[in-house]
Scaffold this motif. Structure first.
Motif: not given
Length: 109
Positions: A31, A58, A60, A66, A69-73, A75, A89
């Protein structure tokens, strides 16, 4: 500060059972945002040699990310005695990381 992301993650129960101050960092080695954040983290965490730092790869279907509730890296989740007390974040500066660390160190549960 950990340098490598662990690809085997602990369970949420194991993380929640950790005593004291812990930083859980979610990201991946490929990333771009994660790579750019590493010098900021090194600088921001330099004054916290006793900080437990879990660096978790991290993606999928990874249950630990999860559960937070991690959505972006990347975090960054600061925890004390298994409770989340702060989150950053995609940190943009070492000062931001340092400020969040100081707030976490001062937090009372």
């Amino acid at each position: 500060m950990n340098q490598s992301y662990a690809n085997v993650e602990p369970s949420r129960a194991e993380v929640d059972a950790l005593p004291g101050l812990t930083l859980v960092e979610f990201g991946t080695p490929w990333c771009g945002f994660c790579k750019a954040a590493q010098p900021l983290l090194a600088d921001g965490l330099a004054d916290a040699p006793g900080l437990r730092h879990l660096k978790i790869e991290d993606g999928s279907g990874r249950p630990l990310g999860r559960s937070f509730r991690v959505k972006l890296w990347p975090t960054l989740i600061f925890m004390r005695d298994g409770k989340e007390i702060g989150r950053v974040v995609r940190p943009e500066s070492a000062a931001l990381v340092r400020r969040e660390l100081q707030q976490a160190q001062a937090a009372k549960l």
